[in-house]
Enzyme design. Structure first.
Site, PDB file in Angstrom:
ATOM      1  N   TYR A   1       0.517  -1.723  -0.117  1.00 17.61           N
ATOM      2  CA  TYR A   1       0.351  -0.143   0.364  1.00 17.61           C
ATOM      3  C   TYR A   1       0.973   1.686   0.325  1.00 17.61           C
ATOM      4  O   TYR A   1       1.129   1.840   0.620  1.00 17.61           O
ATOM      5  CB  TYR A   1      -0.722  -0.523   1.187  1.00 17.61           C
ATOM      6  CG  TYR A   1      -2.139   0.963   1.468  1.00 17.61           C
ATOM      7  CD1 TYR A   1      -2.989   1.270   0.155  1.00 17.61           C
ATOM      8  CD2 TYR A   1      -1.785   2.060   2.334  1.00 17.61           C
ATOM      9  CE1 TYR A   1      -4.400   2.049   0.819  1.00 17.61           C
ATOM     10  CE2 TYR A   1      -2.471   2.733   2.409  1.00 17.61           C
ATOM     11  CZ  TYR A   1      -3.917   2.971   1.347  1.00 17.61           C
ATOM     12  OH  TYR A   1      -4.618   4.494   1.423  1.00 17.61           O
TER      13      TYR A   1
ATOM     14  N   ARG B   1      -1.475   8.007  -3.424  1.00 20.42           N
ATOM     15  CA  ARG B   1      -2.629   6.956  -2.783  1.00 20.42           C
ATOM     16  C   ARG B   1      -3.774   7.772  -2.801  1.00 20.42           C
ATOM     17  O   ARG B   1      -3.665   9.299  -2.303  1.00 20.42           O
ATOM     18  CB  ARG B   1      -1.620   6.669  -1.979  1.00 20.42           C
ATOM     19  CG  ARG B   1      -2.429   5.434  -1.608  1.00 20.42           C
ATOM     20  CD  ARG B   1      -1.359   5.148  -0.403  1.00 20.42           C
ATOM     21  NE  ARG B   1      -1.674   5.884   1.361  1.00 20.42           N
ATOM     22  CZ  ARG B   1      -0.820   5.365   1.855  1.00 20.42           C
ATOM     23  NH1 ARG B   1       0.113   4.407   1.707  1.00 20.42           N
ATOM     24  NH2 ARG B   1      -0.139   6.281   2.786  1.00 20.42           N
ATOM     25  N   ASP B   2      -5.267   6.864  -2.550  1.00 17.77           N
ATOM     26  CA  ASP B   2      -5.789   7.078  -1.573  1.00 17.77           C
ATOM     27  C   ASP B   2      -6.517   9.073  -2.918  1.00 17.77           C
ATOM     28  O   ASP B   2      -6.171   9.674  -2.365  1.00 17.77           O
ATOM     29  CB  ASP B   2      -5.748   7.866  -0.751  1.00 17.77           C
ATOM     30  CG  ASP B   2      -6.813   7.750   0.500  1.00 17.77           C
ATOM     31  OD1 ASP B   2      -8.698   7.383  -0.413  1.00 17.77           O
ATOM     32  OD2 ASP B   2      -7.132   8.249   1.257  1.00 17.77           O
TER      33      ASP B   2
ATOM     34  N   SER C   1      -5.142   9.001   4.186  1.00 20.43           N
ATOM     35  CA  SER C   1      -4.503   8.362   4.507  1.00 20.43           C
ATOM     36  C   SER C   1      -3.575   8.281   2.827  1.00 20.43           C
ATOM     37  O   SER C   1      -2.840   7.809   2.038  1.00 20.43           O
ATOM     38  CB  SER C   1      -5.189   6.947   3.823  1.00 20.43           C
ATOM     39  OG  SER C   1      -5.526   6.841   2.893  1.00 20.43           O
TER      40      SER C   1
ATOM     41  N   ASP D   1      -8.302   0.539  -2.310  1.00 18.31           N
ATOM     42  CA  ASP D   1      -8.916   1.392  -3.295  1.00 18.31           C
ATOM     43  C   ASP D   1      -8.494   1.415  -4.475  1.00 18.31           C
ATOM     44  O   ASP D   1      -9.137   2.702  -5.209  1.00 18.31           O
ATOM     45  CB  ASP D   1      -8.857   2.821  -1.906  1.00 18.31           C
ATOM     46  CG  ASP D   1      -9.945   2.462  -1.132  1.00 18.31           C
ATOM     47  OD1 ASP D   1     -10.734   1.500  -1.266  1.00 18.31           O
ATOM     48  OD2 ASP D   1     -10.016   3.713  -0.372  1.00 18.31           O
TER      49      ASP D   1
ATOM     50  N   ASP E   1      -9.117   5.571  10.565  1.00 21.94           N
ATOM     51  CA  ASP E   1      -9.354   6.003   9.400  1.00 21.94           C
ATOM     52  C   ASP E   1      -8.923   7.471   9.399  1.00 21.94           C
ATOM     53  O   ASP E   1      -8.688   7.601   8.534  1.00 21.94           O
ATOM     54  CB  ASP E   1     -11.057   5.576   9.172  1.00 21.94           C
ATOM     55  CG  ASP E   1     -11.554   4.432   9.581  1.00 21.94           C
ATOM     56  OD1 ASP E   1     -10.531   3.140   9.194  1.00 21.94           O
ATOM     57  OD2 ASP E   1     -12.139   3.828   9.576  1.00 21.94           O
TER      58      ASP E   1
END
Length: 471
Positions: free
Chosen positions: A193, A198-199, A205, A245, A425
């Site tokens: 990850y 990212r995200d 995140s 994701d 989260d």
């Protein structure tokens, strides 16, 4: 959206010194923020707690001092420095090295046939166990403390969400090798990850690499580092979830500029990951969102086509076993009554989802795909979600079905716990750099610390509502 283990929590360097009593009145309370980039609030902690570095954006007031015996173990497995071996985990390859020669595989491989979860015992994540023992248990008593200790023994995945986390993988596999030499038959479980940008459809995140700053090459170095470790420990079966994701965002969120810009980089990087990690002792599962995301009728076929194309474009790697669903989410496996927030979608649980998308994968050329589903936070049904897409620290949730390869379903390899319950989260602090509005919704537990930080109130919620119960 999804948050992995972004940083170490309990036992890295203590940042706050002793503060005079008169200044304590302005200090952060236990579990509150006490430092980080752009933080303008208190940098000291209330009596009985210590300010501990979590990540560059966040330091947190944790109960007690960081010198307890339980913290010592965490410190030994959560160093932010690279391992003291000849392996380099920081050098960035030159821009031209987009495809590298696949190095030879080590001997004594832990090969498998069929379901890779059969015949092995998944390893309990020692980092998560250290969080539970040093952060959760000290503030619990009686039956709750005993139940929390049982949670620490449940196998869960370790998130490799920065390059600096790769030494944890190496240490974990070394621990497994020792246990296996003493008669065990354990397998390692990890989440890959660290994509650049990212995200892309959320904020909570965001990762360490940027596409604009050589992120693709840096990501390939990250994958090369993981590959070297896996080859070195080729006597251990290694189970991987690939990039939560990421592909799901390419199905539904290309209208978001960051996702549209990241599309080609995501596909290139994931192709590199599943090609380089196609090893005899490895089983990989691409993240596939969940029933409330890609399970809607309009999303099912585009999702299946994308996943199948990733599989075929990587030359159908043997180690790419299938898809992982419900990672860090809350959906039940086989609930019979659809919750109100699923209205309009006949695919309202994860079993219905995998049986909807499985045949579509075959239609697009991936005929032998299997699944794992995360049930770590799915024990209480329905949850407290007001909308199905609410993902951040949702209220009314509990620990769920324990990890097991005895699924009773021909498509499902195993129930798993991918998301370590109790790791936040995302923050509810609207002034924080990585604030996402989902974390301040009425159905999100608040106040919440930064993504990846320990969230004691959430752990207590999961433990209280666990089904099967730990109490």
């Amino acid at each position: 959206m999804i948050v992995g283990i972004l940083t170490t929590l309990a036992t890295l360097a203590t940042l706050a010194a002793s503060v005079p009593l008169e200044e304590r009145q302005a200090c952060s309370s236990v579990w509150g923020q006490c430092g980080g980039q752009n933080w303008s609030g208190p940098t000291c902690c209330a009596s009985g707690s210590t300010c501990v570095y979590s990540n560059d954006y966040y330091s947190q007031c944790l109960p007690g001092a960081a010198s307890s015996s339980s913290s010592t173990r965490a410190a030994s497995t959560t160093s932010r420095v690279s391992p003291t071996t000849s392996r380099s985990s920081s050098a960035t390859p030159p821009p031209g090295s987009t495809t590298t020669r696949v190095p030879p595989v080590g001997s004594g491989t832990a090969t498998y046939s069929g379901n890779p979860f059969v015949g092995v015992t998944p390893w309990a994540n020692a980092y998560y166990a250290s969080e539970v023992s040093s952060l959760a248990i000290p503030s619990l008593t009686g039956a709750m403390a005993t139940a929390a200790a049982a949670v620490a023994k449940v196998p869960s995945f370790m998130w490799l969400d920065t390059l600096d986390k790769t030494p944890l993988m190496e240490q974990t596999l070394a621990d497994i090798r020792t246990a296996n030499k003493n008669g065990g038959n354990y397998a390692g479980q990890f989440v890959v990850y660290d994509l650049p940008d990212r995200d892309c459809a959320a904020l909570a995140s965001n990762g360490e690499y940027s596409i604009a700053d050589g992120g693709v090459a840096k990501y390939k170095n990250y994958i090369d580092t993981i590959r070297q470790i896996v080859v070195e420990y080729s006597d251990i079966r290694t189970l991987l979830v690939i990039e939560p994701d990421s592909l799901a965002n390419l199905v539904t969120n290309l209208g978001t500029p960051k996702c549209a810009n990241a599309q080609s980089a995501y596909l290139e990087c994931i192709n590199y990951a599943v090609t380089q990690l196609n090893l005899p002792n490895v089983a990989m599962y691409l993240d596939a969102g969940h029933a409330g995301w890609l399970g809607w009728p309009a999303n099912q076929d585009p999702a299946a086509q994308l996943f199948a194309n990733v599989y075929k474009n990587a030359s159908s790697p043997r180690a790419l076993r299938g898809l992982a669903t419900n990672v860090a989410n809350y959906n039940g496996w086989n609930i019979t009554s659809p919750p109100s927030y699923t209205q309009g979608n006949a695919v309202y649980n994860e079993k219905l989802y995998i049986h909807a998308i499985g045949p579509l994968l075959a239609n697009h050329g991936w005929s032998n795909a299997f699944f794992i589903t995360d049930q770590g936070r799915s024990g209480k049904q329905p949850t407290g979600q007001q909308q199905w897409g609410d993902w951040c620290n949702v209220i009314g949730t509990g620990f769920g079905i324990r990890p097991s390869a005895n699924t009773g379903d021909s498509l499902l390899d195993s129930f798993v716990w991918v998301k370590p319950g109790g790791e936040c989260d995302g923050t509810s602090d609207s002034s924080a750099p990585r604030f996402d509005s989902h974390c301040a919704l009425p159905d999100a537990l608040q106040p919440a610390p930064q993504a990846g930080a320990w969230f004691q109130a959430y752990f207590v919620q999961l433990l209280t509502n666990a089904n099967p119960s730990f109490l």
